[in-house]
Design an enzyme around this catalytic site. Structure first.
Site, short mmCIF file in Angstrom:
data_model
loop_
_atom_site.label_atom_id
_atom_site.label_comp_id
_atom_site.label_asym_id
_atom_site.label_seq_id
_atom_site.Cartn_x
_atom_site.Cartn_y
_atom_site.Cartn_z
N GLU A 144 8.48 -1.47 6.42
CA GLU A 144 7.10 -1.08 6.75
C GLU A 144 6.02 -2.05 6.29
OE1 GLU A 144 7.77 3.74 7.37
OE2 GLU A 144 6.47 3.05 5.71
C1 BMA Z 1 8.75 5.93 5.11
C2 BMA Z 1 9.86 5.36 4.27
C3 BMA Z 1 9.64 5.66 2.83
C4 BMA Z 1 9.00 7.00 2.63
C5 BMA Z 1 9.18 7.87 3.86
C6 BMA Z 1 8.63 9.25 3.71
O1 BMA Z 1 7.65 5.31 4.79
O2 BMA Z 1 9.98 4.02 4.50
O3 BMA Z 1 8.86 4.68 2.27
O4 BMA Z 1 9.55 7.61 1.54
O5 BMA Z 1 8.57 7.29 4.94
O6 BMA Z 1 7.26 9.23 3.56
#
Ligand code: BMA
Length: 824
Positions: A440
């Site tokens: 991300e």
């Molecule tokens: C995404 C994942 C994690 C996070 C999840 C829940 O961002 O990559 O970083 O824990 O969502 O929010």
């Protein structure tokens, strides 16, 4: 090669940063026993110096540990033969994180990256008799903040101190939206001494299976290390390939004339390695033995799985963009799976048995892929070995998550060594399917307007400097050390839009995060490959009882809120409860309600996306990786299985939706409905389809049956039944093969909260000690069976219709009374 594992005689003590080092060597009065591998926190818990951070609100009490520096010491005697060896190397496989090492009072190593295994020549420093090793671990929080002060504050998403981006340490240690802040320190991986005259420093074999799958090439390169530049004369290298069943398939003896020896084997025909459910996972062995006059000086071996794996991005027949599908041995895969996070805040205490239990749960749920997520760790060898054996493909992130990381030279150099070590260690595992740059970070940059995909200049000078790492440094390392696999810059990553629904992989978080959309929207919120989506649920009552005191066992208690780390987690949960079910007050029912919503949401997503697996040229969605499989502590989170390895109800529902054969139903306007079936097997399936319509009070309103053929490895639309579903009627579909039900699903009136459901009169009877039959007189929704702890269920969280008794295999209860809960 001789080895001495430095596992015992370790002690540790706090060392405040102000006083100079030497004074403390002497002051041994407050040393505590230390375990290596281990972390300071584990040893302080064992010594009763801190409370268990997993219980209650204790996490808040132990933050001082992460702000302190810690000194470790170990004394050891040099074993026989070490002094006469030409080389003695100190190997520290993982030092968390800012570590300075002294051997017999001489500084031998400074390290600031917990992911880099360190090797230092110490021949001149070891002595016969007693030796002393000291390691100082400085507070990662303090050191990170010093760097932040020097180089500037950078943006991160979510919890955790922003200085984390300057520190090559597992990012979740700083706290995450499912994990506590526990800034560990210590030798989290083994420490040993190696003594040798000559050793095998590298054995590589990038297997290549021919496009026609008829043959496999095994080009072997053996690299030798000697303290003198040339290997002793008269040495030979014996190389052999062993079949999965053990017998030698081919063997050569090669003279050693330099530090590299090469030879290529050919295996014809190869026994192919397949993912879980697609075939076997035969593992060949390649053995290299360094010998002279029949004495073996060193031996190294690899387990190899022979498979042809490709990431295919090609146009679709009738949709924009391109596919994002994995193909193995010329078979396209719909990747069923989940995201894996570290299974404990203290990773040294995760045992091989624990890994096996977790991964077996994944395999049993028909998963074929796990994504090792970028905010955790490059997992231990046992994890990848088990994935090789169970046919679980691994999407491997490099360890970057949810932040704008720097790209300063010293940082990039540290990342390069880290990446080389990770790729070098993992590249021979057949399970590894993809290298992925980060989690991300392109999204963070995009959200800040710092990502310009068209920019071609010096990326380090942009607002998103780490692109230099994800789009140059890491792909270079992967191409150099592992040209057999694809590299993907980040997750999600698409075209110009990083979270594109038509190109690359996608994180679907409009449900739960962002808009908090209705989970029934999942089918239309797809992507070419959905690598993250999820819904929270409480852990099981048995797990809650382990960390919540009796007085705090109500849904909105301070302790339960503390053990929900998601931003506004409890508030988001209640919104989805409110949309879906009647909100109960007592904890048991509240747990079930959250777990019900999680199960329904995930099933809706998977069912909708597998329907888009339309066969050649129509692979619109080629993967669904649930966020998340597991937890690192006891918490309310998106996990399918809670920290104590207790599957939530959604685990069983997901297992049914990930099965090779599934059926689906969708509501259309004016009471019409439509059905489809997915055949995930490589051959056509002849079956009988039965569609039934039931009233909520248990009267059969309509039924029809058809003979159908399901095309291989794709979804087949089955059209509309000859009758409509009334508002208070339940539609059921069953797929029969040879008279047995191989798949079933139901379509209920929704929202469930508006339903007034009569008692379905559920009967649970033992057919034998390990077989239950469950039956209902009226439609029963999400029937959750529970008995004594540790019982293994072949299925659970059932939707029951009259006349369709379901048989469940149970392992462990020994006739224990089965409790039943269902949607009321
Ligand atoms: C995404 C994942 C994690 C996070 C999840 C829940 O961002 O990559 O970083 O824990 O969502 O929010």
């Amino acid at each position: 090669m001789k080895q001495l594992l430095l596992k015992s005689n370790w002690q540790l003590k706090p060392r405040n940063p102000t006083c100079s080092l030497t004074n403390d060597f002497a002051a041994s009065e407050d040393w505590l026993p230390a375990s290596v591998p281990g972390t300071v926190q584990e040893d302080l818990i064992t010594a009763g110096r801190i409370p268990d951070p997993f219980v209650g609100l204790n996490e808040k009490e132990v933050q001082w540990v992460g702000e302190c520096d810690w000194l470790y010491k170990c004394t050891f005697d040099l074993p026989a033969g070490f002094e006469s060896a030409e080389a003695v190397t100190l190997c520290c496989d993982g030092l968390d994180t800012f570590a300075t090492v002294w051997l017999n009072g001489r500084q031998v190593l400074v390290s600031d990256n917990m992911f880099i295994p360190q090797r230092v020549q110490v021949k001149s420093l070891v002595q016969s008799g007693q030796n002393e090793l000291h390691i100082l671990f400085e507070s990662a929080l303090r050191r990170g903040r010093e760097r932040e002060a020097q180089f500037g504050t950078r943006t991160v998403w979510g919890e955790g101190d922003a200085s984390r981006v300057y520190v090559r340490k597992a990012q979740y240690h700083y706290g995450w939206d499912w994990g506590p802040t526990l800034l560990t320190a210590g030798p989290w991986q083994p420490i040993r001494l190696e003594a040798y005259d000559i050793c095998i420093s590298d054995l590589s074999c990038p297997v290549a299976v021919a496009p026609d799958l008829e043959g496999a090439r095994l080009p072997v390169t053996v690299t030798l290390e000697t303290s003198s530049n040339s290997p002793p004369t008269g040495m030979i290298l014996q190389l052999s390939v062993h079949a999965p069943t053990g017998e030698i398939l081919d063997e050569v003896v090669l003279p050693i004339t330099g530090n590299k020896v090469e030879h290529t084997f050919q295996v014809t025909p190869p026994q192919l390695w397949w993912p879980n459910g697609y075939g076997e996972q035969p593992l060949y062995r390649l053995v290299a033995s360094l010998q002279k006059d029949t004495e073996e000086f060193d031996r190294s071996q690899l387990r190899l799985g022979l498979r042809r794996l490709r990431l295919i991005q090609k146009p679709l027949a009738d949709e924009p963009g391109t596919t994002f599908l994995f193909e193995i041995n010329n078979t396209p895969l719909f990747c069923t799976g989940a995201n894996w996070i570290p299974a404990d805040s203290f990773t040294p205490r995760i045992t091989p048995e624990h890994y096996r239990e977790w991964l077996q749960l994944a395999a049993d749920a028909h998963m074929i892929m796990l994504r090792v997520w970028g905010g955790g760790i490059y997992e231990k060898d046992v994890f990848y070995n088990l994935c090789d054996e169970m046919g679980l493909l691994v999407w491997q992130d490099f360890m970057f998550a949810c932040g704008l990381y720097p790209a300063l030279d010293w940082f990039q150099e540290s990342v390069r060594r880290e990446a080389e070590a990770a790729v070098h260690r993992l590249r021979h595992h057949p399970c590894i399917a993809l290298w992925c740059g980060n989690n991300e970070d392109h999204m963070v940059a995009n959200a800040l307007g710092a990502y310009d995909p068209a920019f071609e200049g010096d990326l380090t000078a942009t607002g998103f400097p780490a692109r230099a790492i994800y789009e140059h440094l890491l792909p270079q390392v992967c191409t150099a050390l592992d040209p057999t696999r694809s590299y993907w810059p980040g997750s999600p990553y698409g075209d110009s839009n990083v979270n594109d629904s038509t190109v690359g992989d996608r994180h679907v978080w409009d449900i739960w995060h962002g808009k908090m959309a209705d989970y029934h929207d999942y089918p239309k919120l797809s992507g070419r490959f959905v690598s993250e989506f999820g819904m929270q649920a409480f852990p099981s009552m048995a797990t809650i009882e382990a960390f919540v005191s009796p007085a705090e066992r109500y849904p909105q208690s301070r302790t339960l809120d503390h053990h929900n780390k998601a931003q506004d987690g409890p508030r988001h949960l209640v919104v989805y409860l409110n949309d879906t079910v009647r909100i109960p007050a007592d904890l048991e029912s509240y747990i079930y309600a959250t777990q019900f919503v999680q199960a329904e949401a995930l099933a809706t997503a998977i069912r909708g996306w597998r329907r888009r697996w339309g066969g050649p040229e129509h692979e619109a969605v080629a993967g669904a990786l649930i966020w998340q499989l597991n937890d690192c502590w006891p918490v309310t989170s998106w996990a399918l299985v809670d920290y104590m390895c207790r599957p939530k109800p959604a685990y069983y529902v997901v297992r049914r939706e990930f099965a090779p054969l599934v059926v689906g139903l969708a509501q259309l306007p004016r009471g019409n409905t439509t059905a489809w079936a997915v055949n995930g097997t490589p051959t056509p399936v002849e079956a009988e389809l039965e569609v039934e319509l039931w009233t909520l009070t248990g009267e059969l309103a309509a039924r029809e049956r058809h003979q159908i053929v399901l095309a291989p490895n794709q979804c087949t639309e089955l059209g509309q039944p000859g009758f409509r579903r009334g508002d208070l009627q339940v539609l059921g579909v069953r797929l029969f093969q040879h008279g047995a039900v191989v798949a079933r699903t139901t379509l209920w009136p929704e929202p469930f909260k508006y339903l007034t459901l009569a008692d379905p009169e559920i009967k649970v009877e033992y057919l034998d000690a390990n077989t239950l039959q469950v039956h209902a007189m009226r439609p029963a929704k999400s029937v959750w069976l529970s008995a004594s702890d540790g019982v293994k269920w072949s299925d659970n969280m059932l939707d029951l219709l009259p006349g369709d008794p379901q048989t469940i295999k149970v392992d462990g209860p020994g006739g224990a009374r089965v409790q039943v809960r269902w949607l009321i």
